[in-house]
Design a protein around this motif. Structure first.
Motif, mmCIF file in Angstrom:
data_model
loop_
_atom_site.group_PDB
_atom_site.id
_atom_site.type_symbol
_atom_site.label_atom_id
_atom_site.label_comp_id
_atom_site.label_asym_id
_atom_site.label_seq_id
_atom_site.Cartn_x
_atom_site.Cartn_y
_atom_site.Cartn_z
ATOM 1 N N LEU A 1 6.680 4.811 -5.544
ATOM 2 C CA LEU A 1 6.522 6.258 -5.451
ATOM 3 C C LEU A 1 6.473 6.889 -6.834
ATOM 4 O O LEU A 1 5.690 7.815 -7.075
ATOM 5 C CB LEU A 1 7.646 6.867 -4.615
ATOM 6 C CG LEU A 1 7.603 6.527 -3.121
ATOM 7 C CD1 LEU A 1 8.821 7.106 -2.418
ATOM 8 C CD2 LEU A 1 6.322 7.037 -2.482
ATOM 9 N N ALA A 2 7.284 6.405 -7.765
ATOM 10 C CA ALA A 2 7.278 6.933 -9.126
ATOM 11 C C ALA A 2 5.915 6.712 -9.778
ATOM 12 O O ALA A 2 5.367 7.620 -10.423
ATOM 13 C CB ALA A 2 8.376 6.281 -9.952
ATOM 14 N N LYS A 3 5.361 5.536 -9.605
ATOM 15 C CA LYS A 3 4.047 5.237 -10.174
ATOM 16 C C LYS A 3 2.965 6.096 -9.526
ATOM 17 O O LYS A 3 2.100 6.639 -10.212
ATOM 18 C CB LYS A 3 3.726 3.755 -9.991
ATOM 19 C CG LYS A 3 2.434 3.339 -10.624
ATOM 20 C CD LYS A 3 2.200 1.850 -10.488
ATOM 21 C CE LYS A 3 0.880 1.464 -11.134
ATOM 22 N NZ LYS A 3 0.618 0.033 -11.014
ATOM 23 N N HIS A 4 3.017 6.228 -8.213
ATOM 24 C CA HIS A 4 2.001 7.009 -7.485
ATOM 25 C C HIS A 4 2.018 8.481 -7.894
ATOM 26 O O HIS A 4 0.971 9.085 -8.088
ATOM 27 C CB HIS A 4 2.206 6.875 -5.979
ATOM 28 C CG HIS A 4 1.171 7.601 -5.189
ATOM 29 N ND1 HIS A 4 -0.085 7.075 -4.976
ATOM 30 C CD2 HIS A 4 1.181 8.813 -4.590
ATOM 31 C CE1 HIS A 4 -0.792 7.949 -4.271
ATOM 32 N NE2 HIS A 4 -0.041 8.998 -4.018
ATOM 33 N N PHE A 5 3.213 9.073 -8.011
ATOM 34 C CA PHE A 5 3.320 10.492 -8.336
ATOM 35 C C PHE A 5 3.370 10.760 -9.832
ATOM 36 O O PHE A 5 3.366 11.910 -10.254
ATOM 37 C CB PHE A 5 4.558 11.097 -7.658
ATOM 38 C CG PHE A 5 4.373 11.297 -6.177
ATOM 39 C CD1 PHE A 5 3.629 12.349 -5.682
ATOM 40 C CD2 PHE A 5 4.949 10.418 -5.275
ATOM 41 C CE1 PHE A 5 3.453 12.531 -4.323
ATOM 42 C CE2 PHE A 5 4.792 10.587 -3.913
ATOM 43 C CZ PHE A 5 4.036 11.653 -3.432
ATOM 44 N N GLY A 6 3.469 9.713 -10.653
ATOM 45 C CA GLY A 6 3.485 9.886 -12.101
ATOM 46 C C GLY A 6 4.765 10.519 -12.619
ATOM 47 O O GLY A 6 4.726 11.319 -13.549
ATOM 48 N N VAL A 7 5.891 10.164 -12.020
ATOM 49 C CA VAL A 7 7.191 10.686 -12.450
ATOM 50 C C VAL A 7 8.119 9.511 -12.753
ATOM 51 O O VAL A 7 7.829 8.368 -12.416
ATOM 52 C CB VAL A 7 7.845 11.603 -11.387
ATOM 53 C CG1 VAL A 7 6.989 12.831 -11.123
ATOM 54 C CG2 VAL A 7 8.092 10.856 -10.093
ATOM 55 N N SER A 8 9.240 9.807 -13.376
ATOM 56 C CA SER A 8 10.240 8.787 -13.662
ATOM 57 C C SER A 8 10.947 8.368 -12.374
ATOM 58 O O SER A 8 11.096 9.168 -11.446
ATOM 59 C CB SER A 8 11.257 9.343 -14.652
ATOM 60 O OG SER A 8 12.344 8.470 -14.786
ATOM 61 N N PHE B 1 0.839 -1.201 0.000
ATOM 62 C CA PHE B 1 0.000 0.000 0.000
ATOM 63 C C PHE B 1 0.874 1.252 0.000
ATOM 64 O O PHE B 1 2.064 1.189 0.268
ATOM 65 C CB PHE B 1 -0.930 0.016 1.226
ATOM 66 C CG PHE B 1 -0.208 0.190 2.531
ATOM 67 C CD1 PHE B 1 -0.029 1.451 3.076
ATOM 68 C CD2 PHE B 1 0.296 -0.905 3.222
ATOM 69 C CE1 PHE B 1 0.650 1.621 4.281
ATOM 70 C CE2 PHE B 1 0.964 -0.751 4.420
ATOM 71 C CZ PHE B 1 1.141 0.509 4.947
ATOM 72 N N VAL B 2 0.268 2.381 -0.327
ATOM 73 C CA VAL B 2 0.917 3.688 -0.225
ATOM 74 C C VAL B 2 -0.082 4.630 0.430
ATOM 75 O O VAL B 2 -1.207 4.776 -0.043
ATOM 76 C CB VAL B 2 1.320 4.245 -1.611
ATOM 77 C CG1 VAL B 2 1.894 5.643 -1.474
ATOM 78 C CG2 VAL B 2 2.319 3.324 -2.295
ATOM 79 N N GLU B 3 0.320 5.262 1.529
ATOM 80 C CA GLU B 3 -0.555 6.183 2.262
ATOM 81 C C GLU B 3 0.218 7.476 2.497
ATOM 82 O O GLU B 3 1.317 7.461 3.045
ATOM 83 C CB GLU B 3 -0.954 5.551 3.584
ATOM 84 C CG GLU B 3 -1.859 6.398 4.436
ATOM 85 C CD GLU B 3 -2.173 5.714 5.746
ATOM 86 O OE1 GLU B 3 -1.724 6.235 6.782
ATOM 87 O OE2 GLU B 3 -2.832 4.665 5.724
ATOM 88 N N ILE B 4 -0.371 8.603 2.078
ATOM 89 C CA ILE B 4 0.304 9.900 2.210
ATOM 90 C C ILE B 4 -0.539 10.812 3.089
ATOM 91 O O ILE B 4 -1.734 10.993 2.844
ATOM 92 C CB ILE B 4 0.507 10.547 0.836
ATOM 93 C CG1 ILE B 4 1.357 9.632 -0.038
ATOM 94 C CG2 ILE B 4 1.159 11.916 0.979
ATOM 95 C CD1 ILE B 4 1.495 10.075 -1.451
#
Length: 69
Positions: free
Chosen positions: A42-49, A13-16
């Motif tokens: 984290l890259a997938k969650h934030f949509g960055v490389s 999971f990812v919880e922010i």
């Protein structure tokens, strides 16, 4: 942006909340596998490389500081 990250093993999971991220990791902390999984999630969650995410401190700890550009 700089975040503090707490790791929980054997979960997914990812919880922010604000500048704190709690992330579940299924990889074992051997040979940097868990850190690689954290960066991918984290890259997938934030949509960055993945190249835009760096672990600044806590490479061998459950508490990390991560920079996301």
């Amino acid at each position: 942006m700089r975040y503090t990250v707490s790791i929980v093993f054997r979960q997914d999971f990812v919880e922010i909340v604000g500048n704190h991220i709690t992330i579940g990791v299924t990889a074992k902390p051997v040979g940097g596998a868990a850190n690689k999984e954290i960066i991918k999630k984290l890259a997938k969650h934030f949509g960055v490389s993945s190249a835009n995410i760096t672990i600044k401190s806590g490479h061998k700890s459950k508490e990390k500081i991560v920079d996301i550009v």
